[in-house]
Design a protein around this motif. Sequence first.
Motif, PDB file in Angstrom:
ATOM      1  N   VAL A  72       0.837  -1.205   0.000  1.00  0.00           N
ATOM      2  CA  VAL A  72       0.000   0.000   0.000  1.00  0.00           C
ATOM      3  C   VAL A  72       0.871   1.253   0.000  1.00  0.00           C
ATOM      4  O   VAL A  72       0.494   2.286  -0.562  1.00  0.00           O
ATOM      5  N   GLY A  73       2.043   1.156   0.632  1.00  0.00           N
ATOM      6  CA  GLY A  73       2.941   2.308   0.675  1.00  0.00           C
ATOM      7  C   GLY A  73       2.803   3.160   1.917  1.00  0.00           C
ATOM      8  O   GLY A  73       3.234   4.317   1.923  1.00  0.00           O
ATOM      9  N   LEU A  74       2.219   2.604   2.993  1.00  0.00           N
ATOM     10  CA  LEU A  74       2.125   3.326   4.259  1.00  0.00           C
ATOM     11  C   LEU A  74       3.386   3.063   5.075  1.00  0.00           C
ATOM     12  O   LEU A  74       3.719   1.914   5.352  1.00  0.00           O
ATOM     13  N   GLY A 126       2.037  11.930   7.831  1.00  0.00           N
ATOM     14  CA  GLY A 126       1.384  11.084   8.827  1.00  0.00           C
ATOM     15  C   GLY A 126       0.462  10.074   8.179  1.00  0.00           C
ATOM     16  O   GLY A 126       0.196  10.091   6.981  1.00  0.00           O
ATOM     17  N   THR A 127      -0.039   9.162   9.016  1.00  0.00           N
ATOM     18  CA  THR A 127      -1.085   8.227   8.621  1.00  0.00           C
ATOM     19  C   THR A 127      -2.205   8.302   9.652  1.00  0.00           C
ATOM     20  O   THR A 127      -1.994   8.696  10.801  1.00  0.00           O
ATOM     21  N   ILE A 128      -3.395   7.915   9.228  1.00  0.00           N
ATOM     22  CA  ILE A 128      -4.569   7.958  10.109  1.00  0.00           C
ATOM     23  C   ILE A 128      -5.170   6.562  10.206  1.00  0.00           C
ATOM     24  O   ILE A 128      -5.500   5.947   9.190  1.00  0.00           O
ATOM     25  N   HIS A 129      -5.256   6.061  11.423  1.00  0.00           N
ATOM     26  CA  HIS A 129      -5.959   4.810  11.704  1.00  0.00           C
ATOM     27  C   HIS A 129      -7.381   5.206  12.056  1.00  0.00           C
ATOM     28  O   HIS A 129      -7.630   5.825  13.105  1.00  0.00           O
ATOM     29  N   GLY A 279      -2.008   8.693   4.546  1.00  0.00           N
ATOM     30  CA  GLY A 279      -2.504   7.373   4.226  1.00  0.00           C
ATOM     31  C   GLY A 279      -3.431   6.903   5.331  1.00  0.00           C
ATOM     32  O   GLY A 279      -3.249   7.253   6.495  1.00  0.00           O
ATOM     33  N   VAL A 280      -4.429   6.087   4.982  1.00  0.00           N
ATOM     34  CA  VAL A 280      -5.477   5.703   5.931  1.00  0.00           C
ATOM     35  C   VAL A 280      -5.714   4.204   5.871  1.00  0.00           C
ATOM     36  O   VAL A 280      -5.691   3.599   4.796  1.00  0.00           O
ATOM     37  N   ILE A 290      -7.056   3.537   2.270  1.00  0.00           N
ATOM     38  CA  ILE A 290      -7.298   4.596   1.299  1.00  0.00           C
ATOM     39  C   ILE A 290      -6.067   5.485   1.259  1.00  0.00           C
ATOM     40  O   ILE A 290      -5.505   5.820   2.311  1.00  0.00           O
ATOM     41  N   ARG A 291      -5.662   5.901   0.082  1.00  0.00           N
ATOM     42  CA  ARG A 291      -4.592   6.882  -0.039  1.00  0.00           C
ATOM     43  C   ARG A 291      -4.657   7.537  -1.419  1.00  0.00           C
ATOM     44  O   ARG A 291      -5.385   7.074  -2.296  1.00  0.00           O
TER      45      ARG A 291
END
Length: 426
Positions: A72-74, A126-129, A279-280, A290-291
């Motif tokens: 995914v690339g996160l 950042g990323t969001i969970h 990224g999510v 999702i990104r």
Amino acid sequence: MDRLGQEKISLWDATSEEVRPDPADLPESVDLAIVGGGYTGLSTALHAAQAGLSAHVIEANEIGHGGSGRNVGLVNAGVWMPPAQVRAALGPDYGPRFLRRFADGPAMVFDLIERHQIRCEATRAGTIHAAHAAAGLRDLEGRWREWDAMGEPVEMLDAAQTAEALGTDRYVGGLLDHRAGTVNPMGYVRGLARAARAAGAGLSTGVRVTGLHKQAGGGWRVETDQGAVRARAVVLGTNAYTDRLWPGLNATFTTIHYFQFATVPLGPEADHILPGRQGVWDTAPVMTSIRRDARGRLIIGSMGRVIGSRERGLSRRWAERTLKRLYPGLGPVEFEEAWHGQIAMTPDHLPRIHVLDEGLYTPIGYNGRGIITGTIFGQAMADLLTGMDPADLPLPVTDPAAVATAPLMRRVYDLSFVANQFLKGL
């Protein structure tokens, strides 16, 4: 197909600014032979070469052909487990060390990208969970309290803040991790290959390792379909794509699949979707990710295989219906690419470093966190082979143990993911 007639394996393969490296001939002998040209193999090669070892990567296909080019690339910090569970599983010595190394993992990745000028669309936003329901929100709040108590830059988002960040009101909250970010994963692994070669490592692609034979005088004979290589030590960096090269190794984890669909580049109609380019991924039992990419494509994915083609089939319907539920105002979209890859899941969701024999090691079982785990463990392998005390590794070195339920669970997971696609595609 690209200009050489080679089939593209993912969007990232098609859009990577880093090109496929030219292959080198197999050497007669090296200090370190590395099987697998993914994050683990290339990080091992880079750090080993920088430490003065002669290292050579042997890849059966192309660089990033396995999970590294289908990711995914996160670039996430940590692992699936909350910090308290990691400490409980690994104990007072390894637990805090593991957490520290993995908390710093994104910084290590982005530092390598900067130092070697790797062209991989790196975005450190950042990323969001995202919490799919109240139970998911409670879990995220517990994780936030633990990371916050450790002084890590994480932030809880309420429903309104999450909706603003994601462009959808389908989630009830989220955990924003400022340490993390996104990359084009194929660009990153090819960039590691370029950096490893510049440091003096060798790289052969399209060469399959067919046997590993321990030598009486020490070291290994690595048999391939194009000749043999003598090596003082060997690292297997095959993770979820481990085959029968070392008997029983592919029974030490459960394989699951993860698929993704990428739209064509979208225009102003999608400006509200992930405007900060985080990224999510969500807390649902069968999670969704999702990104966006650098050209404005929207990439959505979930657990399972691509069923059917990009143009039609069950997975295509899932992607269309899921986007419609999340972003009802977006309207119909055209999908440009669809692909899936494999993930190696361990029973406790922690990775492993196995010693298979004297001078033969494999880091394995990354549980969907391949970018930082492969990068960190690659450096750890190089350190170990240049004199580091094994007690200083991020994890204790262990013997491999078969997961008795793995064959059954692979089938159960596959069926569950097909059912999820069917239900969500209605």
